[in-house]
Write a protein that holds these residues in place. Structure first.
Motif, mmCIF file in Angstrom:
data_model
loop_
_atom_site.group_PDB
_atom_site.id
_atom_site.type_symbol
_atom_site.label_atom_id
_atom_site.label_comp_id
_atom_site.label_asym_id
_atom_site.label_seq_id
_atom_site.Cartn_x
_atom_site.Cartn_y
_atom_site.Cartn_z
ATOM 1 N N LYS A 1 0.855 -1.184 0.000
ATOM 2 C CA LYS A 1 0.000 0.000 0.000
ATOM 3 C C LYS A 1 0.891 1.233 0.000
ATOM 4 C CE LYS A 1 -3.924 -0.131 2.480
ATOM 5 N NZ LYS A 1 -4.855 0.006 3.637
ATOM 6 N N ALA A 2 0.590 2.178 -0.860
ATOM 7 C CA ALA A 2 1.407 3.376 -0.941
ATOM 8 C C ALA A 2 1.279 4.172 0.343
ATOM 9 C CB ALA A 2 0.967 4.217 -2.130
ATOM 10 N N GLY A 3 2.366 4.870 0.683
ATOM 11 C CA GLY A 3 2.368 5.674 1.895
ATOM 12 C C GLY A 3 1.778 7.044 1.652
ATOM 13 N N VAL A 4 1.987 7.915 2.618
ATOM 14 C CA VAL A 4 1.513 9.291 2.525
ATOM 15 C C VAL A 4 2.438 10.049 1.574
ATOM 16 C CG1 VAL A 4 1.057 11.408 3.801
ATOM 17 C CG2 VAL A 4 0.677 9.175 4.893
ATOM 18 N N THR A 5 1.856 10.758 0.647
ATOM 19 C CA THR A 5 2.658 11.550 -0.277
ATOM 20 C C THR A 5 2.384 13.032 -0.079
ATOM 21 O OG1 THR A 5 0.982 11.349 -2.017
ATOM 22 C CG2 THR A 5 2.746 9.716 -2.003
ATOM 23 N N GLN A 6 3.450 13.804 -0.199
ATOM 24 C CA GLN A 6 3.335 15.257 -0.054
ATOM 25 C C GLN A 6 4.022 15.932 -1.234
ATOM 26 O OE1 GLN A 6 4.387 15.205 4.590
ATOM 27 N NE2 GLN A 6 3.707 17.217 3.891
ATOM 28 N N THR A 7 3.365 16.959 -1.747
ATOM 29 C CA THR A 7 3.960 17.733 -2.832
ATOM 30 C C THR A 7 3.768 19.216 -2.581
ATOM 31 O OG1 THR A 7 1.886 17.584 -4.097
ATOM 32 C CG2 THR A 7 3.601 15.954 -4.588
ATOM 33 N N PRO A 8 4.715 20.044 -2.985
ATOM 34 C CA PRO A 8 6.044 19.636 -3.458
ATOM 35 C C PRO A 8 6.935 19.240 -2.290
ATOM 36 C CG PRO A 8 5.932 22.010 -3.329
ATOM 37 C CD PRO A 8 4.562 21.505 -2.926
#
Lengths: 115, 116
Positions: A1-8
């Protein structure tokens, strides 16, 4: 399962500008919390969103705001940037089941530098 | 109000030796306690948590933590340190009885340095 992503991952802004940071939680997680990390103040809670509603708020000025969308993705906005806003902004997601035992899982953060 | 204290800014230990990173807490009710680790330029990574039950909690990467209610402590331990364990460690607390507040209160962090 993909983790938490933050951009940028990195942002450089000048004083007086505004900035928007984005966070995508782990699939199935409905709660998103935001924290500010600085060398002087450490990790401080900004706010928490659940089902598009702000559920908790930390002790930060009104220049800091956020929102959550129907897909649980969240954004935070800082207006009229000050030098002291330079920090690592961390997003954390959790199931949001209402249980205080929820574990928060953090993203890699957005490093904001205000010049 | 809830608070966490990590009395040591830095802990130095030789590889292969046991390590302990200290944490004490203060809450009005009963605590939920967490340990996180942060590597350079990364977010916080969850290690383990204490909710209730056994006072010794086992977590990721061989770490464990001991909950002591009378001393209000939740020290992180590992029997044999690795150089790759070198990082910044944070203890966090949430008051079990404050159901309206899910935010974590973090300690100031302890930098662990494991020497080869």
């Amino acid at each position: 399962k993909a983790g938490v992503t933050q951009t940028p991952r990195y942002l450089i802004k000048t004083r007086g500008q505004q900035v928007t940071l984005s966070c995508s939680p782990i699939s199935g997680h409905r709660s998103v919390s935001w924290y500010q990390q600085t060398p002087g103040q450490g990790l401080q809670f900004l706010f928490e969103y659940f089902s598009e509603t702000q559920r908790n708020k930390g002790n930060f000025p009104g220049r800091f705001s956020g929102r959550q969308f129907s897909n649980s993705r969240s954004e935070m906005n800082v207006s009229t940037l000050e030098l002291g806003d330079s920090a690592l902004y961390l997003c954390a997601s959790s199931l949001g089941s209402g249980m205080s035992t929820d574990t928060q899982y953090f993203g890699p953060g957005t490093r904001l530098t205000v010049l | 109000a809830q608070s966490v204290a990590q009395p040591e800014d830095q802990v130095n230990v030789a590889e292969g030796n046991p390590l302990t990173v200290k944490c004490t807490y203060s809450v009005s009710g009963n605590p939920y306690l967490f340990w996180y680790v942060q590597y350079p330029n990364r977010g916080l990574q969850f290690l383990l948590k204490y909710i209730t039950g056994d006072n010794l909690v086992k977590g990721s990467y061989g770490f464990e933590a001991e909950f002591n209610k009378s001393q209000t402590s939740f020290h992180l331990k590992k029997p044999s340190a690795l150089v790759s364990d070198s990082a910044l460690y944070f203890c966090a607390v949430r008051d079990m009885t404050d159901t309206g507040r899910r935010a974590l209160t973090f300690g100031s962090g302890t930098r662990l340095q494991v020497q080869p």
